[in-house]
Design a protein around this motif. Structure first.
Motif, PDB file in Angstrom:
ATOM      1  N   UNK A  83      -5.232   0.478   7.097  1.00  0.00           N
ATOM      2  CA  UNK A  83      -3.966   0.733   6.398  1.00  0.00           C
ATOM      3  C   UNK A  83      -4.225   1.573   5.139  1.00  0.00           C
ATOM      4  N   UNK A  84      -5.253   1.200   4.373  1.00  0.00           N
ATOM      5  CA  UNK A  84      -5.577   1.957   3.147  1.00  0.00           C
ATOM      6  C   UNK A  84      -5.853   3.418   3.485  1.00  0.00           C
ATOM      7  N   UNK A 119       0.843  -1.207   0.000  1.00  0.00           N
ATOM      8  CA  UNK A 119       0.000   0.000   0.000  1.00  0.00           C
ATOM      9  C   UNK A 119       0.880   1.259   0.000  1.00  0.00           C
ATOM     10  N   UNK A 120       1.906   1.251   0.833  1.00  0.00           N
ATOM     11  CA  UNK A 120       2.819   2.395   0.886  1.00  0.00           C
ATOM     12  C   UNK A 120       3.489   2.604  -0.469  1.00  0.00           C
ATOM     13  N   UNK A 121       3.932   1.484  -1.072  1.00  0.00           N
ATOM     14  CA  UNK A 121       4.597   1.557  -2.374  1.00  0.00           C
ATOM     15  C   UNK A 121       3.645   2.051  -3.457  1.00  0.00           C
ATOM     16  N   UNK A 122       2.391   1.608  -3.402  1.00  0.00           N
ATOM     17  CA  UNK A 122       1.397   2.046  -4.396  1.00  0.00           C
ATOM     18  C   UNK A 122       1.255   3.568  -4.370  1.00  0.00           C
ATOM     19  N   UNK A 146      -1.631  -0.960 -10.275  1.00  0.00           N
ATOM     20  CA  UNK A 146      -2.373  -1.822  -9.349  1.00  0.00           C
ATOM     21  C   UNK A 146      -1.381  -2.829  -8.765  1.00  0.00           C
ATOM     22  N   UNK A 147      -1.366  -2.932  -7.452  1.00  0.00           N
ATOM     23  CA  UNK A 147      -0.423  -3.849  -6.815  1.00  0.00           C
ATOM     24  C   UNK A 147      -1.175  -5.021  -6.201  1.00  0.00           C
ATOM     25  N   UNK A 148      -0.684  -6.238  -6.499  1.00  0.00           N
ATOM     26  CA  UNK A 148      -1.320  -7.462  -6.012  1.00  0.00           C
ATOM     27  C   UNK A 148      -0.564  -8.009  -4.811  1.00  0.00           C
ATOM     28  N   UNK A 149      -1.329  -8.478  -3.837  1.00  0.00           N
ATOM     29  CA  UNK A 149      -0.757  -9.030  -2.609  1.00  0.00           C
ATOM     30  C   UNK A 149      -1.332 -10.437  -2.405  1.00  0.00           C
ATOM     31  N   UNK A 200      -3.888   6.844   2.479  1.00  0.00           N
ATOM     32  CA  UNK A 200      -4.690   7.504   1.446  1.00  0.00           C
ATOM     33  C   UNK A 200      -4.659   6.746   0.135  1.00  0.00           C
ATOM     34  N   UNK A 201      -4.661   5.425   0.225  1.00  0.00           N
ATOM     35  CA  UNK A 201      -4.574   4.586  -0.976  1.00  0.00           C
ATOM     36  C   UNK A 201      -5.968   4.253  -1.497  1.00  0.00           C
ATOM     37  N   UNK A 202      -6.162   4.463  -2.790  1.00  0.00           N
ATOM     38  CA  UNK A 202      -7.416   4.107  -3.455  1.00  0.00           C
ATOM     39  C   UNK A 202      -7.547   2.570  -3.450  1.00  0.00           C
ATOM     40  N   UNK A 203      -8.574   2.005  -2.790  1.00  0.00           N
ATOM     41  CA  UNK A 203      -8.667   0.540  -2.633  1.00  0.00           C
ATOM     42  C   UNK A 203      -8.619  -0.230  -3.949  1.00  0.00           C
ATOM     43  N   UNK A 204      -9.174   0.352  -5.036  1.00  0.00           N
ATOM     44  CA  UNK A 204      -9.195  -0.393  -6.302  1.00  0.00           C
ATOM     45  C   UNK A 204      -7.789  -0.590  -6.867  1.00  0.00           C
ATOM     46  N   UNK A 205      -6.809   0.115  -6.329  1.00  0.00           N
ATOM     47  CA  UNK A 205      -5.433  -0.039  -6.808  1.00  0.00           C
ATOM     48  C   UNK A 205      -4.713  -1.191  -6.115  1.00  0.00           C
ATOM     49  N   UNK A 206      -5.439  -1.871  -5.221  1.00  0.00           N
ATOM     50  CA  UNK A 206      -4.876  -3.048  -4.551  1.00  0.00           C
ATOM     51  C   UNK A 206      -5.712  -4.267  -4.931  1.00  0.00           C
ATOM     52  N   UNK A 207      -5.015  -5.338  -5.281  1.00  0.00           N
ATOM     53  CA  UNK A 207      -5.673  -6.601  -5.598  1.00  0.00           C
ATOM     54  C   UNK A 207      -5.164  -7.669  -4.632  1.00  0.00           C
ATOM     55  N   UNK A 208      -6.057  -8.503  -4.148  1.00  0.00           N
ATOM     56  CA  UNK A 208      -5.652  -9.601  -3.274  1.00  0.00           C
ATOM     57  C   UNK A 208      -5.722 -10.909  -4.051  1.00  0.00           C
TER      58      UNK A 208
END
Ligand code: C2E
Ligand code: MG
Ligand code: MG
Ligand code: MG
Length: 275
Positions: free
Chosen positions: A135-136, A99-102, A113-116, A140-148
């Motif tokens: 954490x998001x 999330x920090x890196x995104x 988009x970063x996948x975890x 201030x991370x846009x949730x759609x930019x993270x994929x699980x």
């Protein structure tokens, strides 16, 4: 350069190769301390657009920089962490790093988009989604930019719990990918019950010696019918990439473009690749 590559090459032995019991016991003791000692680091593998050859995102993959053994791979210490009850904290460490890196890369104009990867055991934690939401928000991370990324093995045991958690993850706005698709259950019913956005075709299909073999073709057809976003994993050669392109699979990961690399190295790839 060659030296940096050497530093990032992982040790070769793993549990299945019969690690000596004594060695394993001491590694487990060290694993308990590795998080507070700051020995984990997250590497990033580009996710590529097949057509434009641009970088669409990255998969976050954790490594353990052991003071004596060097870089230890997740195939060794993820199963250990699961057995020792450490996977929850390790998983949150990786999630927060991603999330920090995104947000850092987004601020510099690379909104990836970063996948975890998520262990099935993490889905049992009733606080998982609230922790991720916090954490998001903090970054201030846009949730759609993270994929699980989840695997079919999460279906072992209770099915209601994982479905509820995946729905909560989706409600928060994050995406969900099914990892290693084709290697797990043959029960396909879950594909319609789960809130999935992406299927990642396992590398065993992409790397099949005769890439035209029927099973690989069937997996690709199935992906197409399900109308989900599809990613080919483990693309190593131009021939494999051409096969992927012919089947109109839109995205791929693999050594052909890049292995997982530390963040500064990833940034160099971003600079050198068309947006
Ligand atoms: P995965 O999620 O399926 O990740 C893909 C694996 O394939 C990675 O191995 C990656 O380095 C490797 N790979 C990528 N491209 C190629 C290629 O072209 N050829 C070949 N032969 N391999 C390729 P890695 O980093 O060793 O990770 C292994 C597994 O460990 C992951 O498989 C994932 O299941 C697990 N893992 C890694 N990081 C985490 C994490 O933070 N949390 C959890 N729960 N599991 C993780
Ligand atoms: Mg994965
Ligand atoms: Mg995979
Ligand atoms: Mg895997």
């Amino acid at each position: 350069g060659a030296k940096a590559e050497g530093r990032n090459r992982m040790v070769l032995y793993n549990e299945s190769m019969g690690m000596e019991l004594r060695a394993r016991t001491s590694l487990e003791a060290e694993l308990r301390l590795a998080l507070e000692r700051g020995e984990f680091e997250v590497h990033y593998q580009p996710r590529m657009a097949v057509r434009s050859r641009s970088i669409l995102g990255a998969e976050a993959l954790v490594r353990w920089r052991h003071p004596v053994h060097g870089l230890v791979g997740p195939d060794i210490f993820i199963p250990m962490s699961e057995r020792l009850g450490l996977i929850g904290r390790l998983g949150m460490f990786v999630f927060e790093a991603a999330v920090r890196q995104q947000t850092e890369w987004a601020a510099r104009g690379h909104d990836l988009q970063i996948s975890v990867n998520l262990s099935p055991l993490q889905l049992a934690d009733t606080h998982l989604v609230a922790r991720m939401a916090a954490v998001l928000r903090r970054y201030g991370c846009e949730p759609s930019r993270i994929e699980l990324e989840v695997t079919e093995s999460m279906l072992l045991g209770n099915e209601e719990r994982p479905i509820a958690v995946l729905k909560a993850i989706e409600a928060l706005g994050m995406s969900i990918a099914l990892d290693d698709f084709g290697t797990g259950y043959s029960n396909l019913a879950y594909l319609q019950r789960y809130p999935l956005h992406t299927l990642k075709i396992d590398k065993t299909f992409i790397q099949a010696p005769d890439v035209d073999r029927p099973l690989a073709e069937m997996i690709v057809s199935l992906c197409r019918l399900l109308k989900l976003n599809v990613v080919a994993e483990g693309v190593e050669t131009s021939e494999q990439l051409a096969w992927v392109a012919r089947r109109e699979i839109a995205e791929y990961q693999g050594y052909h473009f890049s292995p997982p690399v530390p963040a500064p190295h990833f940034e160099a790839l971003l600079e050198a690749t068309p947006a």
